[in-house]
Design a protein around this motif. Structure first.
Motif, PDB file in Angstrom:
ATOM      1  N   THR A 171     -14.397   6.208  -8.017  1.00 45.41           N
ATOM      2  CA  THR A 171     -14.845   5.966  -9.231  1.00 45.41           C
ATOM      3  C   THR A 171     -15.950   7.141  -9.442  1.00 45.41           C
ATOM      4  OG1 THR A 171     -15.124   3.623  -9.160  1.00 45.41           O
ATOM      5  CG2 THR A 171     -16.343   4.517 -10.763  1.00 45.41           C
ATOM      6  N   LYS A 172     -16.752   7.568  -8.575  1.00 46.94           N
ATOM      7  CA  LYS A 172     -17.781   8.708  -8.703  1.00 46.94           C
ATOM      8  C   LYS A 172     -16.893  10.007  -8.911  1.00 46.94           C
ATOM      9  CE  LYS A 172     -21.579  10.956  -6.506  1.00 46.94           C
ATOM     10  NZ  LYS A 172     -20.982  12.523  -6.895  1.00 46.94           N
ATOM     11  N   GLN A 173     -16.018  10.336  -8.247  1.00 47.05           N
ATOM     12  CA  GLN A 173     -14.984  11.369  -8.464  1.00 47.05           C
ATOM     13  C   GLN A 173     -14.556  11.434  -9.832  1.00 47.05           C
ATOM     14  OE1 GLN A 173     -11.977  11.481  -5.401  1.00 47.05           O
ATOM     15  NE2 GLN A 173     -13.337  11.844  -3.761  1.00 47.05           N
ATOM     16  N   ILE A 174     -14.224  10.488 -10.444  1.00 46.38           N
ATOM     17  CA  ILE A 174     -13.337  10.153 -11.747  1.00 46.38           C
ATOM     18  C   ILE A 174     -14.464  10.352 -12.741  1.00 46.38           C
ATOM     19  CG2 ILE A 174     -12.367   8.802 -13.559  1.00 46.38           C
ATOM     20  CD1 ILE A 174     -10.925   7.253 -11.322  1.00 46.38           C
ATOM     21  N   ILE A 175     -15.822   9.907 -12.678  1.00 47.42           N
ATOM     22  CA  ILE A 175     -16.982   9.942 -13.525  1.00 47.42           C
ATOM     23  C   ILE A 175     -17.231  11.719 -13.445  1.00 47.42           C
ATOM     24  CG2 ILE A 175     -19.470   9.586 -13.831  1.00 47.42           C
ATOM     25  CD1 ILE A 175     -18.906   6.736 -12.794  1.00 47.42           C
ATOM     26  N   ILE A 227       0.907  -1.210  -0.015  1.00 48.10           N
ATOM     27  CA  ILE A 227      -0.129  -0.084  -0.108  1.00 48.10           C
ATOM     28  C   ILE A 227       0.947   1.329  -0.117  1.00 48.10           C
ATOM     29  CG2 ILE A 227      -1.833  -1.120   0.861  1.00 48.10           C
ATOM     30  CD1 ILE A 227      -1.061   0.232   3.892  1.00 48.10           C
ATOM     31  N   VAL A 228       2.185   1.215  -0.309  1.00 51.96           N
ATOM     32  CA  VAL A 228       3.028   2.350  -0.316  1.00 51.96           C
ATOM     33  C   VAL A 228       2.562   3.443  -1.207  1.00 51.96           C
ATOM     34  CG1 VAL A 228       4.810   1.209  -1.960  1.00 51.96           C
ATOM     35  CG2 VAL A 228       5.487   3.085  -0.200  1.00 51.96           C
ATOM     36  N   ASN A 229       1.975   2.719  -2.471  1.00 55.84           N
ATOM     37  CA  ASN A 229       1.531   3.887  -3.376  1.00 55.84           C
ATOM     38  C   ASN A 229       0.246   3.441  -3.985  1.00 55.84           C
ATOM     39  OD1 ASN A 229       1.535   6.199  -5.276  1.00 55.84           O
ATOM     40  ND2 ASN A 229       2.501   5.089  -6.547  1.00 55.84           N
ATOM     41  N   PRO A 230      -0.762   3.350  -3.090  1.00 49.06           N
ATOM     42  CA  PRO A 230      -2.015   2.796  -3.695  1.00 49.06           C
ATOM     43  C   PRO A 230      -2.677   3.612  -4.808  1.00 49.06           C
ATOM     44  CG  PRO A 230      -2.327   3.663  -1.511  1.00 49.06           C
ATOM     45  CD  PRO A 230      -0.895   3.769  -1.680  1.00 49.06           C
ATOM     46  N   ALA A 231      -2.830   3.303  -6.038  1.00 44.96           N
ATOM     47  CA  ALA A 231      -3.620   4.025  -7.028  1.00 44.96           C
ATOM     48  C   ALA A 231      -4.497   3.078  -7.938  1.00 44.96           C
ATOM     49  CB  ALA A 231      -2.255   4.341  -8.043  1.00 44.96           C
ATOM     50  N   PRO A 232      -5.446   3.558  -8.006  1.00 43.38           N
ATOM     51  CA  PRO A 232      -6.645   2.669  -8.834  1.00 43.38           C
ATOM     52  C   PRO A 232      -6.139   2.531 -10.345  1.00 43.38           C
ATOM     53  CG  PRO A 232      -7.436   4.958  -8.540  1.00 43.38           C
ATOM     54  CD  PRO A 232      -6.133   4.735  -7.743  1.00 43.38           C
ATOM     55  N   LYS A 233      -6.651   1.281 -10.611  1.00 47.22           N
ATOM     56  CA  LYS A 233      -6.380   1.049 -12.051  1.00 47.22           C
ATOM     57  C   LYS A 233      -7.289   0.005 -12.662  1.00 47.22           C
ATOM     58  CE  LYS A 233      -2.835  -2.382 -10.892  1.00 47.22           C
ATOM     59  NZ  LYS A 233      -2.823  -1.957  -9.348  1.00 47.22           N
ATOM     60  N   ASP A 234      -7.939   0.094 -13.705  1.00 50.80           N
ATOM     61  CA  ASP A 234      -8.859  -0.837 -14.233  1.00 50.80           C
ATOM     62  C   ASP A 234     -10.028  -0.750 -13.485  1.00 50.80           C
ATOM     63  OD1 ASP A 234      -7.175  -1.445 -16.455  1.00 50.80           O
ATOM     64  OD2 ASP A 234      -6.313  -3.146 -15.589  1.00 50.80           O
ATOM     65  N   LEU A 235     -10.639   0.050 -12.854  1.00 50.25           N
ATOM     66  CA  LEU A 235     -11.959   0.154 -12.082  1.00 50.25           C
ATOM     67  C   LEU A 235     -13.023  -0.114 -13.136  1.00 50.25           C
ATOM     68  CD1 LEU A 235     -11.404   3.537 -10.157  1.00 50.25           C
ATOM     69  CD2 LEU A 235     -11.345   1.255  -9.146  1.00 50.25           C
ATOM     70  N   PRO A 236     -13.769  -1.549 -12.625  1.00 50.08           N
ATOM     71  CA  PRO A 236     -14.891  -1.679 -13.839  1.00 50.08           C
ATOM     72  C   PRO A 236     -16.044  -0.912 -13.688  1.00 50.08           C
ATOM     73  CG  PRO A 236     -14.832  -3.217 -11.826  1.00 50.08           C
ATOM     74  CD  PRO A 236     -13.623  -2.270 -11.701  1.00 50.08           C
ATOM     75  N   VAL A 237     -16.417  -0.160 -14.924  1.00 48.39           N
ATOM     76  CA  VAL A 237     -17.508   0.895 -14.870  1.00 48.39           C
ATOM     77  C   VAL A 237     -18.337   0.332 -16.304  1.00 48.39           C
ATOM     78  CG1 VAL A 237     -18.359   3.199 -15.160  1.00 48.39           C
ATOM     79  CG2 VAL A 237     -16.257   2.424 -13.755  1.00 48.39           C
ATOM     80  N   ALA A 238     -19.495   0.426 -15.994  1.00 44.89           N
ATOM     81  CA  ALA A 238     -20.432  -0.132 -17.240  1.00 44.89           C
ATOM     82  C   ALA A 238     -20.966   1.302 -17.897  1.00 44.89           C
ATOM     83  CB  ALA A 238     -21.743  -0.816 -16.738  1.00 44.89           C
ATOM     84  N   LEU A 239     -21.141   1.185 -19.327  1.00 39.00           N
ATOM     85  CA  LEU A 239     -21.367   2.336 -19.915  1.00 39.00           C
ATOM     86  C   LEU A 239     -22.628   2.073 -20.974  1.00 39.00           C
ATOM     87  CD1 LEU A 239     -20.808   5.226 -20.987  1.00 39.00           C
ATOM     88  CD2 LEU A 239     -19.244   4.309 -22.583  1.00 39.00           C
ATOM     89  N   ILE A 249     -10.142   3.243 -15.623  1.00 39.04           N
ATOM     90  CA  ILE A 249     -11.313   2.818 -15.749  1.00 39.04           C
ATOM     91  C   ILE A 249     -11.264   1.870 -16.889  1.00 39.04           C
ATOM     92  CG2 ILE A 249     -13.670   3.076 -16.408  1.00 39.04           C
ATOM     93  CD1 ILE A 249     -13.830   5.531 -14.897  1.00 39.04           C
ATOM     94  N   LYS A 250     -11.920   0.412 -16.500  1.00 42.69           N
ATOM     95  CA  LYS A 250     -12.119  -0.588 -17.369  1.00 42.69           C
ATOM     96  C   LYS A 250     -13.588  -0.555 -17.721  1.00 42.69           C
ATOM     97  CE  LYS A 250     -11.543  -5.400 -18.412  1.00 42.69           C
ATOM     98  NZ  LYS A 250     -11.118  -6.786 -17.622  1.00 42.69           N
ATOM     99  N   TRP A 251     -13.788   0.038 -19.130  1.00 44.45           N
ATOM    100  CA  TRP A 251     -15.389   0.190 -19.478  1.00 44.45           C
ATOM    101  C   TRP A 251     -15.781  -1.318 -20.050  1.00 44.45           C
ATOM    102  CZ3 TRP A 251     -17.361   4.733 -18.275  1.00 44.45           C
ATOM    103  CH2 TRP A 251     -16.622   5.785 -18.282  1.00 44.45           C
ATOM    104  N   SER A 252     -17.177  -1.444 -19.757  1.00 45.07           N
ATOM    105  CA  SER A 252     -17.862  -2.486 -20.292  1.00 45.07           C
ATOM    106  C   SER A 252     -19.328  -1.849 -20.871  1.00 45.07           C
ATOM    107  CB  SER A 252     -18.314  -3.531 -19.314  1.00 45.07           C
ATOM    108  OG  SER A 252     -17.236  -3.985 -18.907  1.00 45.07           O
ATOM    109  N   VAL A 253     -19.496  -1.918 -22.426  1.00 43.09           N
ATOM    110  CA  VAL A 253     -20.643  -1.206 -22.939  1.00 43.09           C
ATOM    111  C   VAL A 253     -21.567  -2.311 -22.655  1.00 43.09           C
ATOM    112  CG1 VAL A 253     -21.442  -0.418 -25.096  1.00 43.09           C
ATOM    113  CG2 VAL A 253     -18.989  -0.089 -24.429  1.00 43.09           C
TER     114      VAL A 253
END
Length: 393
Positions: free
Chosen positions: A143-147, A35-47, A80-84
């Motif tokens: 995720t909400k902040q990014i959106i 957890i020395v540098n926790p950074a989000p990646k590939d957050l699953p979000v639907a579109l 973000i990892k998008w799913s349509v």
């Protein structure tokens, strides 16, 4: 001076110094490494894009939904990892199965609403954002902040589109149009599977799992020491059976105490006491089988393994998996038994107890394998028996 020299000439002194260095390194890795540098990646979000488009005054077609979809999918700078997905209902169903942290839904009249901003009867274009808070409180908020940032950019794009068209037509704005164009996009937000108050910001499942694991360690060690004393270290079918009965009794006591104390004293909000109790009871007993399988074969040497597993898991379990380094995800989080307890309890707390069968199955398989290994320990010979065989030979 002789005492001073003798003190520092002891091998035990320098050995303990080396041991302390190793311990500090291990604890540093356990508490900081992942957890020395926790950074989000590939957050699953639907579109969900339902926009049917609209015809511009110059007879060309405007499909704002498709434009925004391509812009979002091609943006490689966001984690973000998008799913349509085709339908909103399908998205909500999959969010209830913990597949997405959030969803963006663009309605079928998006382009028409954008075009209406130039008409005498303007209507704000709408976008719906659905946040799946119970999946993970931290990840959902991130995720909400990014959106919100992405939609803010779309808001500016809508302004630019309308101003460009108005300029080309040399048209003027009415006061109502000007007011709407100051912030043309209307975002409707909905939160599902909410994390309520008194749940440690959604971390109650993690905390419950940690409490149960520590309590089971203490129980397992006590039972193993008692068994070793009364059997002189010789494990038999009866002693294994005694461990199982004692473990079930203690697991019941642990699950009951955790729930009753946290509910009545600490005011933790537990939505379904009976279902949570049964899940905690099952989890505690599976943990007990796992620990005793190791104790019966390795003895008390296995206790540091339980502690190290616990220490390494604390920071990992408190973070969403998408915030962890790839190495930690693949080589630790993917197999650690705590995660099945945490996710099962998360379903119980925030998803109405749906779909916990998969977590119970995996915990059950861990317990069954542990029971088999634990039972096979009756074939293990004691040091005394090995000594007797050596003397006879």
């Amino acid at each position: 001076m002789c005492v001073f020299k003798s003190f520092f000439s002891q091998k035990r002194f320098w050995g303990s110094l080396l041991g302390i260095i190793i311990v500090v390194m291990i604890f540093s890795i356990a508490f900081i490494g992942s957890i020395v540098n926790p950074a989000p990646k590939d957050l699953p979000v639907a579109l969900v894009i339902n926009d049917k488009g609209a015809e511009l005054p110059n007879k060309t077609k405007l499909n704002a939904g498709e434009q925004y979809k391509q812009a979002l999918l091609n943006n490689k700078d966001i984690p973000i990892k998008w799913s349509v997905i085709d339908k909103r209902e399908e998205v909500v169903s999959e969010m209830n199965e913990k597949k997405y942290y959030a969803a963006i839904v663009i309605p079928e009249n998006m382009s028409q609403q954008i075009m209406s901003l130039q008409s005498p009867s303007p209507h704000k274009p709408e976008v719906e954002v659905i946040i799946n808070q119970g999946m993970n409180y931290t990840a959902a908020n991130t995720t909400k902040q990014i959106i919100d940032q992405l939609l803010s950019k779309i808001n500016v794009q809508i302004q630019d589109t309308i101003f460009t068209q108005l300029e080309a037509q040399k048209a003027t704005l009415t006061p109502s149009q000007a007011k709407l164009l100051s912030s043309p996009l209307e975002v409707k937000s909905e939160t599902i599977n909410k994390v309520g108050d008194h749940t440690a910001n959604g971390n109650a499942p993690v905390l419950f799992t940690q409490i149960v694991w520590i309590a089971v360690i203490i129980s397992s060690v006590i039972h193993f020491v008692i068994m070793k004393k009364i059997t002189n270290g010789r494990i038999s079918i009866r002693s294994v059976f005694a461990q199982l009965v004692a473990g079930l009794l203690f697991a019941t006591a642990i699950a009951s105490t955790v729930l009753l104390f946290t509910d009545n004293v600490l005011n933790v909000k537990i939505p379904d006491l009976q279902k949570t109790f049964l899940f905690l009871l099952f989890t505690a007993f599976m943990f007990y089988l796992l620990q005793n399988a190791i104790l019966n074969w390795l003895g008390l040497v296995g206790v540091p393994l339980f502690i190290l597993l616990f220490l390494f898991s604390i920071p990992v379990l408190n973070l969403p998996p998408e915030f962890l380094p790839t190495v930690t995800q693949n080589w630790f989080y993917s197999w650690v038994p705590f995660k099945y307890s945490v996710e099962g309890l998360r379903n119980t707390f925030f998803f109405g107890g749906n779909d916990i069968g998969s977590y119970l199955s995996i915990l059950g398989m861990i317990g069954l394998a542990s029971l088999i290994i634990m039972s096979l320990s009756i074939l293990k010979t004691t040091n005394k028996e090995r000594s007797n065989v050596a003397v006879k030979n």
